[in-house]
Design an enzyme around this catalytic site. Structure first.
Site, short mmCIF file in Angstrom:
data_model
loop_
_atom_site.label_atom_id
_atom_site.label_comp_id
_atom_site.label_asym_id
_atom_site.label_seq_id
_atom_site.Cartn_x
_atom_site.Cartn_y
_atom_site.Cartn_z
CE1 TYR A 117 1.58 -1.90 8.35
CE2 TYR A 117 0.57 -4.04 7.95
CZ TYR A 117 1.12 -2.86 7.47
OH TYR A 117 1.17 -2.64 6.11
CE LYS B 277 -0.63 0.34 6.32
NZ LYS B 277 -0.06 1.48 5.60
CE1 TYR C 246 -3.33 -13.89 5.43
CE2 TYR C 246 -3.69 -12.58 3.47
CZ TYR C 246 -2.96 -12.86 4.59
OH TYR C 246 -1.84 -12.11 4.88
CB ILE D 298 5.18 -0.64 -2.71
CG1 ILE D 298 5.18 -2.06 -2.12
CG2 ILE D 298 4.00 -0.45 -3.66
CD1 ILE D 298 4.02 -2.36 -1.20
CG ASN E 178 12.35 -0.03 6.07
OD1 ASN E 178 13.37 -0.57 6.49
ND2 ASN E 178 11.35 -0.71 5.55
CB SER E 179 13.70 3.57 1.51
OG SER E 179 13.45 4.87 2.00
CG ASP F 274 11.01 7.74 2.00
OD1 ASP F 274 11.51 7.47 3.10
OD2 ASP F 274 10.46 6.88 1.27
NE ARG G 162 -0.23 -15.61 5.05
CZ ARG G 162 -0.70 -16.65 5.74
NH1 ARG G 162 -1.50 -17.54 5.17
NH2 ARG G 162 -0.38 -16.82 7.01
CG ASP H 148 1.84 -16.86 10.65
OD1 ASP H 148 1.73 -15.63 10.68
OD2 ASP H 148 2.91 -17.46 10.40
CB SER I 6 -2.27 -3.83 4.85
OG SER I 6 -1.93 -5.16 5.15
N1 NAD Z 1 5.19 -4.70 1.48
C1 NAD Z 1 4.07 -5.24 1.95
O1 NAD Z 1 3.99 -6.46 2.13
C2 NAD Z 1 2.84 -4.39 2.22
C3 NAD Z 1 1.60 -5.01 2.33
C4 NAD Z 1 0.47 -4.23 2.58
C5 NAD Z 1 0.61 -2.84 2.73
N2 NAD Z 1 1.83 -2.27 2.65
C6 NAD Z 1 1.93 -0.82 2.85
O2 NAD Z 1 2.48 -0.21 1.69
C7 NAD Z 1 3.29 0.92 2.04
C8 NAD Z 1 4.65 0.76 1.42
O3 NAD Z 1 5.24 -0.46 1.86
P1 NAD Z 1 6.69 -0.94 1.39
O4 NAD Z 1 6.68 -2.42 1.38
O5 NAD Z 1 7.11 -0.20 0.18
O6 NAD Z 1 7.54 -0.47 2.65
P2 NAD Z 1 8.90 0.35 2.72
O7 NAD Z 1 9.32 0.36 4.15
O8 NAD Z 1 9.86 -0.15 1.71
O9 NAD Z 1 8.42 1.82 2.29
C9 NAD Z 1 7.86 2.74 3.20
C10 NAD Z 1 8.60 4.04 3.04
O10 NAD Z 1 8.07 4.99 3.98
C11 NAD Z 1 9.18 5.72 4.52
N3 NAD Z 1 8.74 6.28 5.79
C12 NAD Z 1 8.52 5.62 6.96
N4 NAD Z 1 8.10 6.48 7.91
C13 NAD Z 1 8.03 7.71 7.31
C14 NAD Z 1 7.63 8.99 7.76
N5 NAD Z 1 7.26 9.20 9.03
N6 NAD Z 1 7.63 10.01 6.87
C15 NAD Z 1 8.04 9.82 5.58
N7 NAD Z 1 8.45 8.63 5.12
C16 NAD Z 1 8.44 7.58 5.97
C17 NAD Z 1 10.29 4.70 4.60
O11 NAD Z 1 11.57 5.29 4.67
C18 NAD Z 1 10.10 3.90 3.33
O12 NAD Z 1 10.81 4.46 2.25
C19 NAD Z 1 3.30 0.95 3.58
O13 NAD Z 1 2.35 1.89 4.01
C20 NAD Z 1 2.89 -0.46 3.97
O14 NAD Z 1 2.24 -0.47 5.22
C21 NAD Z 1 2.95 -3.00 2.37
#
Ligand code: NAD
Length: 353
Positions: free
Chosen positions: A151, A155, A301, A15, A38-39, A34, A233, A297, A127
């Site tokens: 998780y 949040k 929603y 995102i 996870n990226s 970052d 969803r 699950d 979330s």
């Molecule tokens: N993708 C979804 O379905 C979803 C839904 C609801 C909320 N979110 C929230 O949105 C945010 C982004 O989600 P996403 O899907 O892009 O996930 P993602 O894992 O692709 O992105 C999260 C980023 O945070 C970085 N990261 C993790 N721990 C870190 C730390 N300690 N310090 C610095 N960077 C760190 C990771 O390397 C990654 O680049 C998250 O907080 C997630 O909980 C995501």
């Protein structure tokens, strides 16, 4: 503030990288912090391929006060978008303390660093998991907290922290954005989601099956009380979510206090509807196996989106077909994600598709 500088934690992720595109296109200057746990940093090169600007990357941890102070001192941020965090629900059960550490202690460290730097505008990625699995849909923001996993509770804890902070100190402006199910990819086919390991979520999985990387999609339960029996969803395009961030920033920059809003489309789609939409987008059949329900699950929603419309003037503009078409374009051109082609090769594959 002519070209505000925005710290985007987690900005190399799924995102966050799309948020960077939207910010740059709006004339803002994102700087990414970052750990890359996870990226892939090449996501930021793809941001540059789309926008002409590569956001600077600070490789650092949101829990690291020294790294944060250094970044604030060097860049002079105007606001913060906090997307860094861990997001795998199952892993949050087996490693709950790890999740509290990154998601809660990380947010606390970030807020403290913001306070030290005098930056008090924050957009937080929350979330729909804070609602749990037993709410009446459409779910309004006033629904009670009822997260059913660590998780979701991380949040909730950060949201509560934000509420207490804004109550005690009127200089803060914080927006908590409750995302429903972000999917899709940038329409260019250059930027999208590339999970490390087997995907946790439906759409990346479906995409990998469509491209031949996996044999079939397992549908977890077809005996729910929904029109076709599969789970429903609220899927929302990742670029709509990114635009929601920009709208929230504009709001929070001019309003103090706390705003909590859902980011969803306001309509539910079943697993089988998503698969059918993906089949239309890809022009090929997706093999499906029906498996048992997964514990925890919910049947269905979706979001009430009125608050986001009223307060942010934002609503999701892209439908399920577009989400699937964009996801497919990304998957087709980049079957191995950022490991795969150069942007030139990606463009060639897209032209040939
Ligand atoms: N993708 C979804 O379905 C979803 C839904 C609801 C909320 N979110 C929230 O949105 C945010 C982004 O989600 P996403 O899907 O892009 O996930 P993602 O894992 O692709 O992105 C999260 C980023 O945070 C970085 N990261 C993790 N721990 C870190 C730390 N300690 N310090 C610095 N960077 C760190 C990771 O390397 C990654 O680049 C998250 O907080 C997630 O909980 C995501």
């Amino acid at each position: 503030m002519s070209h505000p500088k925005i710290l985007v934690t987690g900005g190399a992720g799924f995102i966050g990288s799309h948020v960077c595109v939207t910010l740059i296109e709006a004339g803002l200057r994102p700087v990414v912090l970052d750990t890359l746990v996870n990226s892939d940093p090449r996501s930021l090169q793809r941001v540059a391929n789309i926008t002409g600007v590569e956001p600077p990357l600070v490789r650092g941890d949101v829990r690291d006060a020294v790294a944060l102070d250094r970044a604030f001192a060097e860049h002079g941020f105007d606001a913060v978008m906090h997307l860094a965090g861990l997001k795998a629900v199952g892993q949050s059960v087996s490693d709950s303390i790890g999740y509290y550490d990154v998601n809660v202690a990380g947010s606390l460290a970030l807020i403290r660093a913001m306070e030290r730097a005098g930056v008090r505008t924050l957009i937080f990625s929350s979330s729909a998991t804070v609602y749990g699995d037993n709410q009446h849909s459409p779910i309004r923001e006033s629904a009670t907290y009822a997260a059913v996993n660590p998780y979701g509770r991380t949040k909730e804890m950060v949201e509560r922290m934000a509420a207490d902070l804004t109550r005690a100190d009127q200089r803060w402006g914080i927006a908590c954005l409750r995302f429903f199910n972000p999917i899709g990819a940038h329409e260019s086919g250059l930027l999208g989601e590339h999970p490390h390991g087997p995907p946790d979520n439906l759409l990346p999985y479906v995409a990998q099956v469509a491209v031949g990387g996996r044999g079939h999609v397992v549908v977890h339960g077809d005996d729910y009380e929904t029109p076709d029996g599969t789970g429903v969803r609220d899927y929302v395009h990742v670029m709509d979510v990114a635009e929601g961030h920009l709208a929230a920033l504009r709001y929070a920059a001019t309003h103090r206090g706390l705003l909590t809003v859902n980011l969803g489309t306001g309509r539910g789609a079943s697993v089988l509807e998503v698969i059918a939409a993906f089949e239309r987008a890809a022009g090929r059949e997706i093999p499906v196996h029906i498996g048992p329900r997964r514990p925890g699950d919910a049947a269905a929603y979706w979001a009430d989106v009125q608050h986001a419309r009223d307060r942010l003037g934002w609503r999701a503009r892209r439908n399920l077909d577009q989400m699937c078409a964009d996801c497919w374009r990304w998957q087709l051109a980049n079957p191995r994600g950022f490991d795969d082609p150069s942007p030139e090769l990606t463009a060639k594959r897209l032209a040939a598709a």
